[in-house]
Motif scaffolding. Structure first.
Motif, PDB file in Angstrom:
ATOM      1  N   PHE A  89       0.754  -1.177   0.161  1.00 27.29           N
ATOM      2  CA  PHE A  89      -0.020   0.020  -0.071  1.00 27.29           C
ATOM      3  C   PHE A  89       1.089   1.307   0.060  1.00 27.29           C
ATOM      4  N   LEU A  90       1.800   1.343   0.719  1.00 25.57           N
ATOM      5  CA  LEU A  90       2.764   2.407   0.881  1.00 25.57           C
ATOM      6  C   LEU A  90       3.428   2.620  -0.426  1.00 25.57           C
ATOM      7  N   MET A  91       3.724   1.707  -1.439  1.00 25.43           N
ATOM      8  CA  MET A  91       4.243   1.774  -2.749  1.00 25.43           C
ATOM      9  C   MET A  91       3.336   2.371  -3.632  1.00 25.43           C
ATOM     10  N   LEU A  92       1.932   2.370  -3.248  1.00 27.08           N
ATOM     11  CA  LEU A  92       0.869   2.489  -4.342  1.00 27.08           C
ATOM     12  C   LEU A  92       0.709   4.102  -4.264  1.00 27.08           C
ATOM     13  N   ILE A  93       1.192   4.528  -2.960  1.00 27.16           N
ATOM     14  CA  ILE A  93       1.030   6.026  -2.906  1.00 27.16           C
ATOM     15  C   ILE A  93       1.620   6.847  -3.876  1.00 27.16           C
ATOM     16  N   GLY A  94       2.895   6.320  -4.657  1.00 23.82           N
ATOM     17  CA  GLY A  94       3.675   6.741  -5.771  1.00 23.82           C
ATOM     18  C   GLY A  94       2.571   6.991  -7.068  1.00 23.82           C
ATOM     19  N   THR A  95       1.553   6.355  -6.954  1.00 24.04           N
ATOM     20  CA  THR A  95       0.501   6.359  -8.270  1.00 24.04           C
ATOM     21  C   THR A  95      -0.448   7.502  -8.084  1.00 24.04           C
ATOM     22  N   ALA A  96      -0.546   8.099  -6.937  1.00 25.63           N
ATOM     23  CA  ALA A  96      -1.470   8.803  -6.558  1.00 25.63           C
ATOM     24  C   ALA A  96      -1.660  10.173  -7.447  1.00 25.63           C
ATOM     25  N   HIS A  97      -2.689  10.653  -7.768  1.00 28.06           N
ATOM     26  CA  HIS A  97      -2.939  11.850  -8.521  1.00 28.06           C
ATOM     27  C   HIS A  97      -3.679  12.859  -7.847  1.00 28.06           C
ATOM     28  N   SER A  98      -4.045  12.289  -6.726  1.00 28.85           N
ATOM     29  CA  SER A  98      -5.244  13.283  -5.849  1.00 28.85           C
ATOM     30  C   SER A  98      -4.895  12.895  -4.514  1.00 28.85           C
ATOM     31  N   ILE A  99      -5.300  13.667  -3.495  1.00 31.26           N
ATOM     32  CA  ILE A  99      -5.494  13.413  -2.164  1.00 31.26           C
ATOM     33  C   ILE A  99      -6.158  12.550  -1.777  1.00 31.26           C
ATOM     34  N   GLY A 100      -7.272  12.330  -2.354  1.00 31.14           N
ATOM     35  CA  GLY A 100      -8.102  11.185  -1.958  1.00 31.14           C
ATOM     36  C   GLY A 100      -7.464   9.832  -2.158  1.00 31.14           C
ATOM     37  N   ALA A 101      -6.445   9.475  -3.283  1.00 33.45           N
ATOM     38  CA  ALA A 101      -5.937   8.251  -3.427  1.00 33.45           C
ATOM     39  C   ALA A 101      -4.848   8.146  -2.504  1.00 33.45           C
ATOM     40  N   VAL A 102      -4.073   9.061  -2.068  1.00 33.43           N
ATOM     41  CA  VAL A 102      -2.953   9.182  -0.743  1.00 33.43           C
ATOM     42  C   VAL A 102      -3.773   8.734   0.330  1.00 33.43           C
ATOM     43  N   PHE A 103      -4.829   9.377   0.677  1.00 34.91           N
ATOM     44  CA  PHE A 103      -5.837   8.898   2.004  1.00 34.91           C
ATOM     45  C   PHE A 103      -5.954   7.490   1.741  1.00 34.91           C
ATOM     46  N   VAL A 104      -6.368   7.005   0.729  1.00 38.86           N
ATOM     47  CA  VAL A 104      -7.010   5.389   0.781  1.00 38.86           C
ATOM     48  C   VAL A 104      -5.645   4.442   0.931  1.00 38.86           C
ATOM     49  N   TYR A 105      -4.459   4.863   0.166  1.00 37.53           N
ATOM     50  CA  TYR A 105      -3.381   3.985   0.381  1.00 37.53           C
ATOM     51  C   TYR A 105      -2.850   4.029   1.729  1.00 37.53           C
ATOM     52  N   LYS A 106      -2.662   5.168   2.317  1.00 38.32           N
ATOM     53  CA  LYS A 106      -2.090   5.378   3.453  1.00 38.32           C
ATOM     54  C   LYS A 106      -2.950   4.528   4.608  1.00 38.32           C
ATOM     55  N   VAL A 107      -4.156   4.847   4.640  1.00 36.64           N
ATOM     56  CA  VAL A 107      -5.124   4.458   5.562  1.00 36.64           C
ATOM     57  C   VAL A 107      -4.914   2.708   5.274  1.00 36.64           C
ATOM     58  N   GLY A 108      -5.046   2.172   4.233  1.00 36.76           N
ATOM     59  CA  GLY A 108      -4.779   0.993   3.820  1.00 36.76           C
ATOM     60  C   GLY A 108      -3.476   0.277   4.490  1.00 36.76           C
ATOM     61  N   ALA A 109      -2.530   1.055   4.265  1.00 39.25           N
ATOM     62  CA  ALA A 109      -1.127   0.504   4.841  1.00 39.25           C
ATOM     63  C   ALA A 109      -1.181   0.237   6.330  1.00 39.25           C
ATOM     64  N   TRP A 110      -1.904   1.409   6.960  1.00 42.04           N
ATOM     65  CA  TRP A 110      -1.983   1.229   8.541  1.00 42.04           C
ATOM     66  C   TRP A 110      -2.976   0.114   9.032  1.00 42.04           C
ATOM     67  N   PHE A 111      -3.942  -0.011   8.242  1.00 45.10           N
ATOM     68  CA  PHE A 111      -4.979  -0.954   8.573  1.00 45.10           C
ATOM     69  C   PHE A 111      -4.368  -2.208   8.784  1.00 45.10           C
ATOM     70  N   VAL A 112      -3.572  -2.695   7.868  1.00 50.58           N
ATOM     71  CA  VAL A 112      -2.839  -3.948   7.512  1.00 50.58           C
ATOM     72  C   VAL A 112      -1.756  -3.807   8.700  1.00 50.58           C
TER      73      VAL A 112
END
Length: 393
Positions: A89-112
């Motif tokens: 999930f932390l890797m996927l932040i690099g694909t983000a083009h919006s703050i919403g995507a950053v939010f989803v990937y960061k929260v996903g990383a911390w969830f697991v």
């Protein structure tokens, strides 16, 4: 007496080293990455919101993981999932083009990520004699911080090579992969860790927690609602240096100071952890954990670009973080009965997560809507109150 430094401890330390290498690479560049997406004016509240909700998400899985740690026969599969998916999930932040995507990937990383900590900490408490809890938890935390040191330094080198912020998130996946390998090949469960036949239900487990631990939880929660995330410390320095220097200089200054923070944090984790096996652990936690964070928050009120000034206060922040991370777990493991230790560890880390959510949101909002000093003074006041309560306790 069995040795506290065994193969499993080496595996935990190695996984922590590589896992935090990945995590801190992304932490070092996340403030500027977010600022590019939303602009400098909204970056503090965006960072606070993202990190706060991410910590809250981890709270859910920490509660479940802690409860399961008192019931499941094996811990290793949970650690593999926790380390592996968090890195992805932390890797996927690099694909983000919006703050919403950053939010989803960061929260996903911390969830697991929340899956692995109560399981690992309960496992450590089972294989290490209580007399060595301080140094065992301190060593694990110190290796976690060594990874946190290598992470910002790696970012510094990559920025000097003109590697883009997006690409750095992908490169961070390499140490994440090695964290999984460490668990797979260096840890071993020869017999089931816990028989679920006599395990209590969740409510019964909570009722079985000792009153001393409950009081300790309340103090940790009070401290936690003021103990805001280090990302805001990095942003504070990068913002001040950015007023008179280029984007790259401001970013690298923050990254290097964060690396220094992690050097001091590692020393604090193992040093204070070892010392706590001989000296009153609560006093060390109150003074060097809570008190030093209060000093840090007051220091960050000052508007200056003096490198020596910021090294001193990043050092105070590092000592505080190291002391808190090592000693809260060692003290909890010591006062919790074995049959509810996993549940207690999960609740402690969940309380930390809820506190992080509140502190990140409150400090971020005060920072953006009033002034940076408002959020920092709020944090300092709660730190000193927590210190006084723990010393009295």
């Amino acid at each position: 007496m069995k040795s506290w430094l065994n193969r499993n401890m080496i595996g935990f330390c190695s996984a922590s080293f590589f896992g935090d290498w990945c995590h801190e690479m992304t932490t070092g560049i996340l403030p500027m990455f977010v600022a590019q997406l939303v602009g400098p004016a909204y970056a503090p509240v965006a960072l606070g919101s993202i990190q706060g909700v991410a910590d809250a998400a981890a709270t859910v899985t920490k509660l479940l993981s802690g409860w399961l740690a008192d019931r499941v026969p094996y811990y290793k599969p949970f650690l593999i999932v926790g380390y592996g998916l968090a890195g992805m999930f932390l890797m996927l932040i690099g694909t983000a083009h919006s703050i919403g995507a950053v939010f989803v990937y960061k929260v996903g990383a911390w969830f697991v990520k929340g899956i692995r900590e109560p399981m690992r900490d309960t496992w450590i408490a089972k294989i290490v004699p209580p007399a060595f809890y301080g140094r065992a938890f301190g060593l694990q935390r110190a290796w976690d911080t060594f990874g946190a040191l290598i992470g910002p330094l790696s970012v510094f080198v990559l920025l000097k090579m003109n590697v883009s912020l997006s690409s750095i998130f992908f490169i961070a996946g390499v140490p994440a992969f090695f964290s999984v390998l460490s668990i797979v090949f260096l840890t071993q469960e020869e017999t089931p860790q816990k028989s679920s036949g006599h395990a209590l239900h969740f409510i019964e487990q909570i009722k079985a927690l000792p009153s001393e631990f409950i009081y300790f939880l309340w103090i940790m929660f009070l401290f936690g609602v003021g103990n805001f995330n280090a990302a805001l410390l990095i942003y504070r320095v990068q913002d001040l240096f950015g007023q008179g220097h280029s984007f790259i200089i401001a970013t690298t200054q923050g990254v290097l100071l964060y690396a220094f923070f992690n050097i001091i944090r590692a020393c604090g984790e193992f040093g204070m952890g070892t010392l706590s096996d001989y000296v009153d652990r609560k006093k060390l936690l109150a003074i060097f954990g809570f008190g030093f964070f209060g000093i840090t928050a007051l220091g960050f009120v000052v508007n200056t670009t003096s490198l020596w000034f910021w090294m001193f206060f990043f050092g105070c922040a590092g000592m505080s973080a190291g002391t808190v991370k090592a000693l809260e777990k060692a003290h909890a493991a010591y006062i919790l009965p074995e049959e509810v230790r996993g549940t207690g560890m999960g609740i402690l880390q969940s309380v930390d997560g809820v506190g992080d959510l509140i502190s990140s949101l409150v400090v971020g909002m005060l920072w953006s809507t009033v002034a940076p000093a408002a959020g920092l003074i709020y944090a300092a006041a709660l730190s000193f109150i927590s210190m006084a309560l723990l010393l009295k306790f």
